[in-house]
Design a protein around this motif. Structure first.
Motif, PDB file in Angstrom:
ATOM      1  N   VAL A 335       0.836  -1.203   0.000  1.00  0.00           N
ATOM      2  CA  VAL A 335       0.000   0.000   0.000  1.00  0.00           C
ATOM      3  C   VAL A 335       0.870   1.252   0.000  1.00  0.00           C
ATOM      4  O   VAL A 335       0.622   2.209  -0.738  1.00  0.00           O
ATOM      5  CB  VAL A 335      -0.954   0.005   1.209  1.00  0.00           C
ATOM      6  CG1 VAL A 335      -1.741   1.313   1.264  1.00  0.00           C
ATOM      7  CG2 VAL A 335      -1.919  -1.168   1.133  1.00  0.00           C
ATOM      8  N   GLY A 336       1.928   1.241   0.831  1.00  0.00           N
ATOM      9  CA  GLY A 336       2.825   2.390   0.867  1.00  0.00           C
ATOM     10  C   GLY A 336       3.486   2.646  -0.475  1.00  0.00           C
ATOM     11  O   GLY A 336       3.630   3.795  -0.901  1.00  0.00           O
ATOM     12  N   ALA A 337       3.882   1.575  -1.159  1.00  0.00           N
ATOM     13  CA  ALA A 337       4.503   1.722  -2.482  1.00  0.00           C
ATOM     14  C   ALA A 337       3.521   2.329  -3.481  1.00  0.00           C
ATOM     15  O   ALA A 337       3.877   3.229  -4.249  1.00  0.00           O
ATOM     16  CB  ALA A 337       4.993   0.367  -2.981  1.00  0.00           C
ATOM     17  N   ARG A 338       2.279   1.828  -3.451  1.00  0.00           N
ATOM     18  CA  ARG A 338       1.274   2.345  -4.399  1.00  0.00           C
ATOM     19  C   ARG A 338       1.006   3.828  -4.157  1.00  0.00           C
ATOM     20  O   ARG A 338       0.960   4.635  -5.103  1.00  0.00           O
ATOM     21  CB  ARG A 338      -0.027   1.557  -4.271  1.00  0.00           C
ATOM     22  CG  ARG A 338      -1.139   2.077  -5.191  1.00  0.00           C
ATOM     23  CD  ARG A 338      -2.445   1.340  -5.003  1.00  0.00           C
ATOM     24  NE  ARG A 338      -2.975   1.475  -3.657  1.00  0.00           N
ATOM     25  CZ  ARG A 338      -3.631   2.558  -3.228  1.00  0.00           C
ATOM     26  NH1 ARG A 338      -3.788   3.611  -4.015  1.00  0.00           N
ATOM     27  NH2 ARG A 338      -4.102   2.601  -1.999  1.00  0.00           N
ATOM     28  N   ILE A 339       0.825   4.213  -2.892  1.00  0.00           N
ATOM     29  CA  ILE A 339       0.510   5.609  -2.586  1.00  0.00           C
ATOM     30  C   ILE A 339       1.686   6.517  -2.936  1.00  0.00           C
ATOM     31  O   ILE A 339       1.503   7.617  -3.471  1.00  0.00           O
ATOM     32  CB  ILE A 339       0.120   5.749  -1.105  1.00  0.00           C
ATOM     33  CG1 ILE A 339      -1.205   5.034  -0.844  1.00  0.00           C
ATOM     34  CG2 ILE A 339       0.003   7.218  -0.707  1.00  0.00           C
ATOM     35  CD1 ILE A 339      -1.638   5.025   0.604  1.00  0.00           C
ATOM     36  N   THR A 340       2.899   6.066  -2.644  1.00  0.00           N
ATOM     37  CA  THR A 340       4.088   6.857  -2.978  1.00  0.00           C
ATOM     38  C   THR A 340       4.187   7.082  -4.485  1.00  0.00           C
ATOM     39  O   THR A 340       4.445   8.201  -4.950  1.00  0.00           O
ATOM     40  CB  THR A 340       5.350   6.142  -2.478  1.00  0.00           C
ATOM     41  OG1 THR A 340       5.268   5.973  -1.060  1.00  0.00           O
ATOM     42  CG2 THR A 340       6.594   6.938  -2.811  1.00  0.00           C
ATOM     43  N   GLN A 341       3.981   6.042  -5.262  1.00  0.00           N
ATOM     44  CA  GLN A 341       4.053   6.184  -6.718  1.00  0.00           C
ATOM     45  C   GLN A 341       2.890   7.011  -7.255  1.00  0.00           C
ATOM     46  O   GLN A 341       3.071   7.813  -8.180  1.00  0.00           O
ATOM     47  CB  GLN A 341       4.081   4.795  -7.359  1.00  0.00           C
ATOM     48  CG  GLN A 341       5.383   4.050  -7.086  1.00  0.00           C
ATOM     49  CD  GLN A 341       5.405   2.644  -7.651  1.00  0.00           C
ATOM     50  OE1 GLN A 341       4.363   2.058  -7.938  1.00  0.00           O
ATOM     51  NE2 GLN A 341       6.590   2.080  -7.817  1.00  0.00           N
ATOM     52  N   ASP A 342       1.703   6.845  -6.683  1.00  0.00           N
ATOM     53  CA  ASP A 342       0.548   7.651  -7.113  1.00  0.00           C
ATOM     54  C   ASP A 342       0.811   9.133  -6.891  1.00  0.00           C
ATOM     55  O   ASP A 342       0.463   9.974  -7.730  1.00  0.00           O
ATOM     56  CB  ASP A 342      -0.716   7.234  -6.356  1.00  0.00           C
ATOM     57  CG  ASP A 342      -1.291   5.918  -6.850  1.00  0.00           C
ATOM     58  OD1 ASP A 342      -0.815   5.413  -7.886  1.00  0.00           O
ATOM     59  OD2 ASP A 342      -2.207   5.393  -6.194  1.00  0.00           O
ATOM     60  N   ARG A 343       1.407   9.456  -5.749  1.00  0.00           N
ATOM     61  CA  ARG A 343       1.684  10.861  -5.451  1.00  0.00           C
ATOM     62  C   ARG A 343       2.665  11.450  -6.463  1.00  0.00           C
ATOM     63  O   ARG A 343       2.480  12.573  -6.941  1.00  0.00           O
ATOM     64  CB  ARG A 343       2.256  10.999  -4.038  1.00  0.00           C
ATOM     65  CG  ARG A 343       2.516  12.450  -3.645  1.00  0.00           C
ATOM     66  CD  ARG A 343       3.081  12.575  -2.248  1.00  0.00           C
ATOM     67  NE  ARG A 343       3.237  13.982  -1.875  1.00  0.00           N
ATOM     68  CZ  ARG A 343       2.303  14.718  -1.332  1.00  0.00           C
ATOM     69  NH1 ARG A 343       1.108  14.201  -1.081  1.00  0.00           N
ATOM     70  NH2 ARG A 343       2.527  15.987  -1.041  1.00  0.00           N
ATOM     71  N   GLY A 385      11.489  -6.514  -1.316  1.00  0.00           N
ATOM     72  CA  GLY A 385      10.546  -7.558  -1.726  1.00  0.00           C
ATOM     73  C   GLY A 385       9.543  -6.955  -2.690  1.00  0.00           C
ATOM     74  O   GLY A 385       8.813  -6.027  -2.339  1.00  0.00           O
ATOM     75  N   SER A 386       9.510  -7.431  -3.916  1.00  0.00           N
ATOM     76  CA  SER A 386       8.641  -6.846  -4.938  1.00  0.00           C
ATOM     77  C   SER A 386       7.165  -7.004  -4.572  1.00  0.00           C
ATOM     78  O   SER A 386       6.794  -7.831  -3.716  1.00  0.00           O
ATOM     79  CB  SER A 386       8.904  -7.509  -6.294  1.00  0.00           C
ATOM     80  OG  SER A 386       8.464  -8.863  -6.260  1.00  0.00           O
ATOM     81  N   THR A 387       6.322  -6.212  -5.231  1.00  0.00           N
ATOM     82  CA  THR A 387       4.885  -6.287  -4.989  1.00  0.00           C
ATOM     83  C   THR A 387       4.362  -7.702  -5.207  1.00  0.00           C
ATOM     84  O   THR A 387       3.522  -8.194  -4.449  1.00  0.00           O
ATOM     85  CB  THR A 387       4.146  -5.305  -5.921  1.00  0.00           C
ATOM     86  OG1 THR A 387       4.532  -3.961  -5.576  1.00  0.00           O
ATOM     87  CG2 THR A 387       2.635  -5.436  -5.780  1.00  0.00           C
TER      88      THR A 387
END
Length: 405
Positions: A335-343, A385-387
């Motif tokens: 979730v953190g990775a997705r939100i960081t990339q979305d931003r 660790g990849s998604t």
């Protein structure tokens, strides 16, 4: 009839601790550092500390508050959950930040506290708590990335020491690190059971580090080569063959830190999204961003970010009340990775061409930084660790789904 409180009534313990923290911060946190957090650079690059930064790091290290939950016996703060919350609140109020960081704090230290022997804890934990030693992680190899159990770096038993030969890649901060915690193979006859957890000196003869240039223009990762490196047997953590157990536990600490520190720390970095949008897209007669679709996506992103931050806070408290992080850190990491990339993507869209600059006078420093942040963010869903690997962990260890032939 109500009576006046007694003048000599005892002060509540947390109130007394809050006063202690406030007084200590006033005496030790340099005013020049307010708003100039270098905690991320401590994790990701070389650090040439100013006199004030060095003094602040030394003060926090001596107090043990850089690692507030770690035992006092090893240089930590020995604080409980309530005290840590007060410490964080008072540091935020003062504009102070934690100067003690890096992989020793994020991953290795908590793992060594669980699996290390007393001599290893006494040797390594106090130095980490004071920010005196930088650690790097020797996990991935050219043929052992997602299939980490395929590591081939071999530690040959040579009596009172090992002789280590092999290669690691994506060694974060390897060119600046003093020491390395690594997964090595001590038994070639079995896959998972042949892996051990070993500590190596990065200045030892036979260690070679080659930085890897990234698309963002930085070189925080390295290839690391070990050629006949002599490692004392005392540097084995746990027993031979226990490396996979120890290594996967460390990964839980890493994912917890990446979701709650590394990537999440960037969620609110820079200007608020609404303010950024008004700067580059203007306002309508009601003071809103004119594009209604963009407005909706900004609101949705801010809601996701704040909900995630609150979830991280709850998870951190639960981790402290139990036995550290759980497999749920895989959810937080994704979730953190997705939100960081979305931003990053949303910021680039808002800024338009101004958000695609690489160099030159036509772009502000913030705009050039945004370009590099956007490119850097592509790695967030891979490292730690990849998604896809996290999805496997979630399905098997949380949802109880098993592979079917």
């Amino acid at each position: 009839m109500a009576t006046a409180p007694e003048l000599d009534a005892p002060v509540a313990p947390l109130d007394a601790f809050r006063a202690e923290v406030r007084d200590w911060l006033a005496a030790n946190f340099p005013a020049s550092l307010k708003g100039h957090d270098i905690s991320l650079s401590v994790l990701e690059g070389p650090t040439d500390l100013s006199p004030d930064q060095a003094a602040w790091q030394a003060a926090m290290g001596e107090k043990g508050w850089g690692v507030p939950s770690w035992p006092k016996a090893y240089g930590g703060g020995g604080l409980d959950k309530a005290q840590i919350r007060v410490l964080n609140e008072e540091m935020a109020r003062a504009g102070a930040w934690n100067p003690i960081g890096g992989m020793g704090v994020m991953m290795f230290g908590p793992t060594l506290l669980e699996y290390g022997n007393e001599a290893q804890k006494q040797e390594h934990i106090p130095a980490i708590a004071k920010g005196l030693v930088r650690w790097c992680q020797g996990y991935s190899e050219p043929n052992a990335g997602s299939d980490l159990a395929n590591v081939q770096t071999f530690a040959e038993d040579a009596g009172d020491h090992y002789i280590v030969n092999g290669q690691k890649t994506w060694t974060s901060g390897g060119q600046w690190a003093d020491k390395c915690f690594a997964l090595v193979r001590t038994d070639k006859s079995q896959k998972h059971g042949g892996i051990s957890f070993l500590l190596l000196d990065m200045t030892a003869p036979g260690v070679e580090v080659r930085p890897i240039a990234m698309i963002s223009g930085q070189s925080p990762f390295c290839e690391t080569f070990f050629t006949n490196v002599k490692v004392p047997k005392e540097n084995l953590v746990g027993r031979e063959g226990q490396g996979w157990e120890i290594g996967t536990r460390l990964l839980q600490h890493e994912r917890s830190s990446l979701s709650g520190g590394g990537s999440a720390s960037r969620l609110f970095a820079g200007k608020p999204m609404g303010k950024l949008a008004k700067e580059y897209r203007g306002e309508d007669d009601k003071g809103r961003v004119p594009d209604s679709d963009l407005r909706m996506r900004i609101v949705r992103h801010e809601m996701d970010s704040r909900a995630f931050a609150l979830t991280l806070r709850r998870a951190a408290l639960e981790a402290k009340s139990n036995q550290g992080p759980s497999a749920a850190t895989s959810i937080m990491k994704n979730v953190g990775a997705r939100i960081t990339q979305d931003r990053a993507e949303l910021s680039i869209e808002i800024m338009g061409m101004a958000g695609l600059g690489w160099e030159g006078e036509g772009f502000s420093e913030d705009e050039l930084t945004q370009t590099r942040t956007w490119l850097w963010g592509k790695a967030v869903s891979i490292y730690g660790g990849s998604t896809e690997i996290q999805n496997n962990v979630i399905s098997k260890r949380i949802l109880g789904m098993l592979d079917h032939q």
